[in-house]
Design a protein around this motif. Sequence first.
Motif, short mmCIF file in Angstrom:
data_model
loop_
_atom_site.label_atom_id
_atom_site.label_comp_id
_atom_site.label_asym_id
_atom_site.label_seq_id
_atom_site.Cartn_x
_atom_site.Cartn_y
_atom_site.Cartn_z
N MET A 20 -12.51 -23.27 39.48
CA MET A 20 -12.37 -23.20 40.91
C MET A 20 -11.36 -22.10 41.24
N ILE A 21 -11.67 -21.32 42.26
CA ILE A 21 -10.77 -20.29 42.75
C ILE A 21 -9.92 -20.91 43.86
N SER A 22 -8.64 -20.70 43.79
CA SER A 22 -7.72 -21.26 44.77
C SER A 22 -6.86 -20.15 45.39
N THR A 23 -6.54 -20.31 46.64
CA THR A 23 -5.64 -19.37 47.32
C THR A 23 -4.22 -19.91 47.41
N ASP A 24 -3.92 -20.95 46.65
CA ASP A 24 -2.58 -21.52 46.65
C ASP A 24 -1.48 -20.48 46.39
N PRO A 25 -1.70 -19.54 45.44
CA PRO A 25 -0.65 -18.53 45.22
C PRO A 25 -0.36 -17.70 46.47
N PHE A 26 -1.39 -17.44 47.27
CA PHE A 26 -1.21 -16.66 48.50
C PHE A 26 -0.26 -17.39 49.45
N PRO A 53 -8.37 -13.64 62.46
CA PRO A 53 -8.16 -15.09 62.32
C PRO A 53 -9.21 -15.75 61.41
N ALA A 54 -10.43 -15.22 61.39
CA ALA A 54 -11.47 -15.78 60.52
C ALA A 54 -11.12 -15.59 59.05
N GLU A 55 -10.52 -14.45 58.71
CA GLU A 55 -10.08 -14.21 57.33
C GLU A 55 -9.02 -15.22 56.92
N ILE A 56 -8.08 -15.46 57.82
CA ILE A 56 -7.00 -16.40 57.54
C ILE A 56 -7.57 -17.81 57.37
N SER A 57 -8.52 -18.16 58.22
CA SER A 57 -9.15 -19.48 58.13
C SER A 57 -9.88 -19.66 56.80
N ARG A 58 -10.58 -18.62 56.35
CA ARG A 58 -11.28 -18.70 55.06
C ARG A 58 -10.29 -18.92 53.92
N LEU A 59 -9.15 -18.25 53.99
CA LEU A 59 -8.13 -18.44 52.96
C LEU A 59 -7.55 -19.85 53.00
N LYS A 60 -7.26 -20.34 54.18
CA LYS A 60 -6.68 -21.68 54.32
C LYS A 60 -7.59 -22.75 53.75
N ASN A 61 -8.89 -22.56 53.92
CA ASN A 61 -9.86 -23.58 53.52
C ASN A 61 -10.55 -23.28 52.19
N ASN A 62 -10.03 -22.29 51.45
CA ASN A 62 -10.62 -21.88 50.17
C ASN A 62 -12.12 -21.60 50.29
N ILE A 106 -2.38 -13.69 44.85
CA ILE A 106 -3.25 -14.05 45.96
C ILE A 106 -4.18 -15.21 45.61
N ILE A 107 -4.77 -15.14 44.41
CA ILE A 107 -5.72 -16.17 44.00
C ILE A 107 -5.44 -16.63 42.57
N ALA A 108 -5.94 -17.82 42.25
CA ALA A 108 -5.80 -18.38 40.90
C ALA A 108 -7.11 -19.04 40.52
N TYR A 109 -7.41 -18.99 39.25
CA TYR A 109 -8.61 -19.66 38.73
C TYR A 109 -8.19 -20.87 37.92
N THR A 110 -8.83 -21.99 38.23
CA THR A 110 -8.62 -23.22 37.46
C THR A 110 -9.99 -23.71 36.99
N PRO A 111 -10.19 -23.83 35.68
CA PRO A 111 -11.48 -24.31 35.21
C PRO A 111 -11.77 -25.71 35.72
N THR A 112 -13.01 -25.95 36.04
CA THR A 112 -13.42 -27.29 36.48
C THR A 112 -14.20 -27.94 35.35
N MET A 113 -14.10 -29.26 35.30
CA MET A 113 -14.82 -30.02 34.27
C MET A 113 -16.30 -30.09 34.66
N LYS A 114 -17.16 -29.75 33.72
CA LYS A 114 -18.60 -29.86 33.96
C LYS A 114 -19.07 -31.22 33.49
N SER A 115 -19.92 -31.84 34.29
CA SER A 115 -20.46 -33.14 33.88
C SER A 115 -21.63 -32.91 32.94
#
Length: 71
Positions: free
Chosen positions: A1-7, A29-38, A60-69
């Motif tokens: 999953m890509i996250s904007t938490d670092p931003f 404002p739309a750019e900011i909203s996209r970042l806020k909501n990932n 700005i962004i971070a990658y966290t692997p997600t578990m695949k079912s």
Amino acid sequence: MISTDPFWKLMNERKISSYMLEEEYDLNPAEISRLKNNHNFTLSSIDRFCQIFQCDVKDIIAYTPTMKSNQ
């Protein structure tokens, strides 16, 4: 999953608000909203943020692997 938490961490450290992003950095404002909501955003947006804040992509962004079912 890509996250904007670092931003948002960067924004907090630099004491920059969402309002300041719009007014002082002329961000849409739309750019900011996209970042806020990932939500999806473009590489050109990331490039612009890196230029504005003189930072690296990892700030700005971070990658966290997600578990695949096992389906």
